[in-house]
Design an enzyme around this catalytic site. Structure first.
Site, PDB file in Angstrom:
ATOM      1  N   GLU A  17      13.003  -3.377  35.896  1.00 26.68           N
ATOM      2  CA  GLU A  17      13.289  -2.988  34.508  1.00 26.68           C
ATOM      3  C   GLU A  17      14.676  -3.483  34.106  1.00 26.68           C
ATOM      4  O   GLU A  17      15.623  -3.387  34.883  1.00 26.68           O
ATOM      5  CB  GLU A  17      13.226  -1.463  34.387  1.00 26.68           C
ATOM      6  CG  GLU A  17      13.493  -0.971  32.973  1.00 26.68           C
ATOM      7  CD  GLU A  17      13.240   0.523  32.832  1.00 26.68           C
ATOM      8  OE1 GLU A  17      12.136   0.969  33.190  1.00 26.68           O
ATOM      9  OE2 GLU A  17      14.165   1.217  32.370  1.00 26.68           O
ATOM     10  N   ALA A  51      16.728   3.512  21.546  1.00 26.12           N
ATOM     11  CA  ALA A  51      16.385   4.643  20.680  1.00 26.12           C
ATOM     12  C   ALA A  51      16.841   4.314  19.257  1.00 26.12           C
ATOM     13  O   ALA A  51      17.922   3.778  19.044  1.00 26.12           O
ATOM     14  CB  ALA A  51      17.077   5.894  21.189  1.00 26.12           C
ATOM     15  N   GLY A 108      10.534   8.873  23.305  1.00 19.92           N
ATOM     16  CA  GLY A 108      11.975   8.743  23.086  1.00 19.92           C
ATOM     17  C   GLY A 108      12.584  10.131  23.029  1.00 19.92           C
ATOM     18  O   GLY A 108      11.863  11.125  22.840  1.00 19.92           O
ATOM     19  N   LYS A 272      21.396  -5.891  37.047  1.00 20.03           N
ATOM     20  CA  LYS A 272      22.222  -6.445  38.135  1.00 20.03           C
ATOM     21  C   LYS A 272      21.313  -7.209  39.095  1.00 20.03           C
ATOM     22  O   LYS A 272      20.765  -6.628  40.044  1.00 20.03           O
ATOM     23  CB  LYS A 272      22.937  -5.316  38.875  1.00 20.03           C
ATOM     24  CG  LYS A 272      24.019  -4.663  38.044  1.00 20.03           C
ATOM     25  CD  LYS A 272      24.742  -3.620  38.851  1.00 20.03           C
ATOM     26  CE  LYS A 272      25.811  -2.980  38.001  1.00 20.03           C
ATOM     27  NZ  LYS A 272      26.056  -1.595  38.361  1.00 20.03           N
TER      28      LYS A 272
END
Ligand code: FAD
Length: 287
Positions: A17, A51, A108, A272
């Site tokens: 992700e 969001a 959300g 990362k």
């Protein structure tokens, strides 16, 4: 390809992700991050949805890059809180035009003062229904091995999760957790309620002390086994050692999950690629 089909083909999947940038200047950097991540033996990659939808176009651009430039199955997150059916349908149309076939349907976080009853979509299950009505998408949903913070209990949360599955959700991705036993307990309870879709285990490699503090708040306070808190205490003042220990902990968690028939592992990469790479170097033959 539908992610539900990947789960059928492979005993274990690996997914990553990433999150979109806040401003367009940083978009190219994230595209490079995604390209680097794609060098790993990954089955699909997901990109979160900011969001409020202010970075929505970046989410679609990044999913487009995954799917069409890199040839990696993309999972585009989509939140519905405060969204209208019209705006959701516009996003669906744009994803369809780009050949993106997988959406993680989310509510959300509720902005403070917002009343659920005044919204066009109250829960992620409403969004899943809308996406299935639109057609042509495999739909994922979020789940919480240690209970969603708004739910009265884990059992109540799992009852609600069943509604989400019955609305058409094809697979689940969990909130991060550090204690695999919590995940196994949740998986058993969900199965008893008739939830039998593949569940991807969300793993967050924690590699620096600030991230650990921030993530524990964001995850609604995932429980931390003694083994984990001892590791943090021991290496808190040694950033390089903490990074190595955090990667080793994630690897250990993943091996245990795969040995216990977990459908897939979803790594929260925090953009990362070096950390994802270090993990897959050790475990790439497990997938
Ligand atoms: P829901 O499934 O709607 O659940 C929210 C609460 O409502 C739960 O307490 C549930 O028990 C209850 N509930 C659900 N359905 C019903 C029903 N029918 N009746 C009554 N109660 C019900 N946030 C972002 O902003 N962008 C992202 O990209 C993003 N990605 C995420 C990815 C994962 C894997 C996870 C675990 C979370 C992600 N989040 C993201 C955070 C998520 O949006 C929040 O946790 C949010 O508070 C709940 O979203 P949900 O989709 O789980 O909601």
């Amino acid at each position: 390809m539908y992610i539900s089909e990947i789960f059928k083909e492979k005993p274990n999947t690996l997914s990553f992700e990433v999150f979109p940038p806040k401003k367009s200047d940083d978009l190219e950097k994230i595209m490079s991050t995604v390209t680097e991540l794609a060098h790993n033996p990954v089955d699909y990659m997901s990109v979160t949805y900011g969001a409020g939808g202010t970075t929505a176009s970046y989410t679609t651009d990044i999913a487009d890059h995954m799917q069409n430039t890199l040839g990696i199955t993309a999972l585009s997150h989509l939140t519905c809180v405060n969204a209208s059916k019209d705006s959701v349908n516009k996003v669906l149309l744009s994803l369809r035009e780009k050949g993106i076939e997988n959406i993680l349907a989310l509510r959300g976080d509720l902005p403070s003062g917002v009343n659920l009853e005044n919204l066009e979509f109250s829960h992620a299950s409403d969004l899943a229904t809308e996406i299935k009505k639109f057609g042509g998408f495999c739909v994922g949903g979020a789940c919480y091995p240690e209970c969603h913070p708004d739910a009265a209990s884990l059992d109540a949360d799992i009852e609600n999760l069943k509604i989400k599955i019955d609305s058409g959700v094809d697979f689940l991705v969990t909130q991060m957790f550090f204690d695999n036993d919590r995940f196994y307990d949740f998986r058993d309870r969900a199965a008893k309620k008739g939830i039998n879709v593949p569940i991807d285990a969300g793993i967050m490699p924690l590699t620096n002390i600030n991230q650990i503090k921030k993530m524990c708040i964001l995850s609604g306070g995932a429980s931390m086994p003694q083994k984990f808190t001892r590791m943090i205490a021991k290496y808190a003042d040694n950033p390089l050692a903490l990074k190595q220990a955090g990667i080793a902990y994630a690897v250990d968690q993943i091996i245990d999950l795969l040995s216990n028939d977990t459908a897939g592992v979803h790594i929260y990469t925090m953009n990362k690629p070096d950390i994802a790479q270090k993990i897959t170097n050790v475990i790439n033959d497990l997938f």
